[in-house]
Design a protein around this motif. Sequence first.
Motif, PDB file in Angstrom:
ATOM      1  N   LEU A   1      16.307  -0.766  91.525  1.00 53.76           N
ATOM      2  CA  LEU A   1      15.379  -1.043  90.431  1.00 53.76           C
ATOM      3  C   LEU A   1      15.775  -0.281  89.172  1.00 53.76           C
ATOM      4  N   HIS A   2      16.161   0.985  89.336  1.00 59.64           N
ATOM      5  CA  HIS A   2      16.630   1.764  88.185  1.00 59.64           C
ATOM      6  C   HIS A   2      17.861   1.098  87.554  1.00 59.64           C
ATOM      7  N   LYS A   3      18.727   0.531  88.389  1.00 61.04           N
ATOM      8  CA  LYS A   3      19.898  -0.169  87.865  1.00 61.04           C
ATOM      9  C   LYS A   3      19.465  -1.370  87.033  1.00 61.04           C
ATOM     10  N   THR A   4      18.470  -2.111  87.523  1.00 60.75           N
ATOM     11  CA  THR A   4      17.951  -3.264  86.786  1.00 60.75           C
ATOM     12  C   THR A   4      17.373  -2.839  85.443  1.00 60.75           C
ATOM     13  N   LEU A   5      16.775  -1.627  85.420  1.00 63.51           N
ATOM     14  CA  LEU A   5      16.168  -1.096  84.201  1.00 63.51           C
ATOM     15  C   LEU A   5      17.187  -0.336  83.333  1.00 63.51           C
ATOM     16  N   TYR A   6      18.462  -0.394  83.729  1.00 62.73           N
ATOM     17  CA  TYR A   6      19.564   0.236  82.982  1.00 62.73           C
ATOM     18  C   TYR A   6      19.465   1.760  82.944  1.00 62.73           C
ATOM     19  N   ASP A   7      18.795   2.332  83.912  1.00 63.52           N
ATOM     20  CA  ASP A   7      18.749   3.792  84.019  1.00 63.52           C
ATOM     21  C   ASP A   7      19.743   4.194  85.113  1.00 63.52           C
ATOM     22  N   PHE A   8      21.023   4.220  84.731  1.00 60.88           N
ATOM     23  CA  PHE A   8      22.079   4.355  85.723  1.00 60.88           C
ATOM     24  C   PHE A   8      22.149   5.750  86.340  1.00 60.88           C
ATOM     25  N   ASN A   9      21.761   6.771  85.609  1.00 60.86           N
ATOM     26  CA  ASN A   9      21.766   8.125  86.170  1.00 60.86           C
ATOM     27  C   ASN A   9      20.771   8.244  87.325  1.00 60.86           C
ATOM     28  N   LYS A  10      19.546   7.737  87.111  1.00 60.94           N
ATOM     29  CA  LYS A  10      18.548   7.772  88.179  1.00 60.94           C
ATOM     30  C   LYS A  10      18.962   6.867  89.338  1.00 60.94           C
ATOM     31  N   ALA A  11      19.563   5.727  89.010  1.00 57.43           N
ATOM     32  CA  ALA A  11      20.014   4.807  90.053  1.00 57.43           C
ATOM     33  C   ALA A  11      21.047   5.485  90.941  1.00 57.43           C
ATOM     34  N   GLU A  12      22.013   6.154  90.323  1.00 58.63           N
ATOM     35  CA  GLU A  12      23.058   6.834  91.087  1.00 58.63           C
ATOM     36  C   GLU A  12      22.481   7.950  91.953  1.00 58.63           C
ATOM     37  N   LYS A  13      21.528   8.694  91.408  1.00 61.05           N
ATOM     38  CA  LYS A  13      20.911   9.787  92.154  1.00 61.05           C
ATOM     39  C   LYS A  13      20.195   9.269  93.404  1.00 61.05           C
TER      40      LYS A  13
ATOM     41  N   ARG B   1      27.841  -0.150  98.877  1.00 59.54           N
ATOM     42  CA  ARG B   1      28.166  -1.249  97.952  1.00 59.54           C
ATOM     43  C   ARG B   1      27.320  -1.147  96.687  1.00 59.54           C
ATOM     44  N   ASN B   2      26.028  -0.898  96.858  1.00 60.78           N
ATOM     45  CA  ASN B   2      25.135  -0.771  95.691  1.00 60.78           C
ATOM     46  C   ASN B   2      25.559   0.386  94.795  1.00 60.78           C
ATOM     47  N   LEU B   3      25.971   1.468  95.431  1.00 62.85           N
ATOM     48  CA  LEU B   3      26.424   2.638  94.675  1.00 62.85           C
ATOM     49  C   LEU B   3      27.707   2.312  93.913  1.00 62.85           C
ATOM     50  N   ALA B   4      28.581   1.549  94.538  1.00 62.57           N
ATOM     51  CA  ALA B   4      29.829   1.145  93.870  1.00 62.57           C
ATOM     52  C   ALA B   4      29.530   0.268  92.652  1.00 62.57           C
ATOM     53  N   LEU B   5      28.523  -0.581  92.773  1.00 62.42           N
ATOM     54  CA  LEU B   5      28.145  -1.448  91.645  1.00 62.42           C
ATOM     55  C   LEU B   5      27.636  -0.620  90.466  1.00 62.42           C
ATOM     56  N   VAL B   6      26.836   0.401  90.777  1.00 64.30           N
ATOM     57  CA  VAL B   6      26.309   1.263  89.711  1.00 64.30           C
ATOM     58  C   VAL B   6      27.435   2.032  89.050  1.00 64.30           C
ATOM     59  N   ASN B   7      28.333   2.597  89.831  1.00 64.35           N
ATOM     60  CA  ASN B   7      29.439   3.378  89.288  1.00 64.35           C
ATOM     61  C   ASN B   7      30.420   2.521  88.506  1.00 64.35           C
ATOM     62  N   GLY B   8      30.405   1.210  88.792  1.00 64.86           N
ATOM     63  CA  GLY B   8      31.318   0.313  88.081  1.00 64.86           C
ATOM     64  C   GLY B   8      30.780  -0.160  86.748  1.00 64.86           C
ATOM     65  N   LEU B   9      29.498   0.160  86.465  1.00 63.53           N
ATOM     66  CA  LEU B   9      28.885  -0.301  85.200  1.00 63.53           C
ATOM     67  C   LEU B   9      29.126   0.674  84.064  1.00 63.53           C
TER      68      LEU B   9
END
Length: 203
Positions: A155-167, A195-203
Amino acid sequence: ADLLVFNANFITKYGLSTTFKSHKQLPDSWINAVGQLYLQAIDISLCNNAIDKRMQFSLDYANFLYDNRQFHLAGEYYWQILTLSKEVYNEGSIISKKSYADALYSIALYHEEYNELEEAQRCYELALEYRRELTKIQEKHMRDVAKTLNNLGNLHKTLYDFNKAEKCLNESYSIYKSLSRDDAKLKIHHIIVLRNLALVNGL
């Protein structure tokens, strides 16, 4: 009541044809028929004043409705469970505490389905808080913590909050990695979070 719910759960998981399972939801006639089993069990638990059973059966029914895309009715039951479990939360019942956390998590899914992302985030965060509390009582609830962290991270990734998403995803990954050493069934979740973590790190 337990037998009624067992039969309902068995029918939905094992007793349906491959044709039915290939669809996104069951025909209305099947939803109504299986739903009657859940409702009878809920009524029996209500008559017996068995609050824990009532919450458990109601949650099973709500999840069944949600899986069959009956979102509004499922949402009504999730809110009922939330209200009922909150009333008895401080009495110390593990089931009431788990029901409260599960209802919050399910309501988060409900809000996310309707793109109400701020409400979804709030409910995920509350569910996470209560599920962390449960791990202090029974360590087996760590898998629920990991699942909530994964959804919250996405959800954080969807909201473009990539730091929280990664955490969130990093913590979920660590938990699943640890748990999958003793439970091979959790390895797929370990891989999904990776896989989800890889997607976040790739953005």
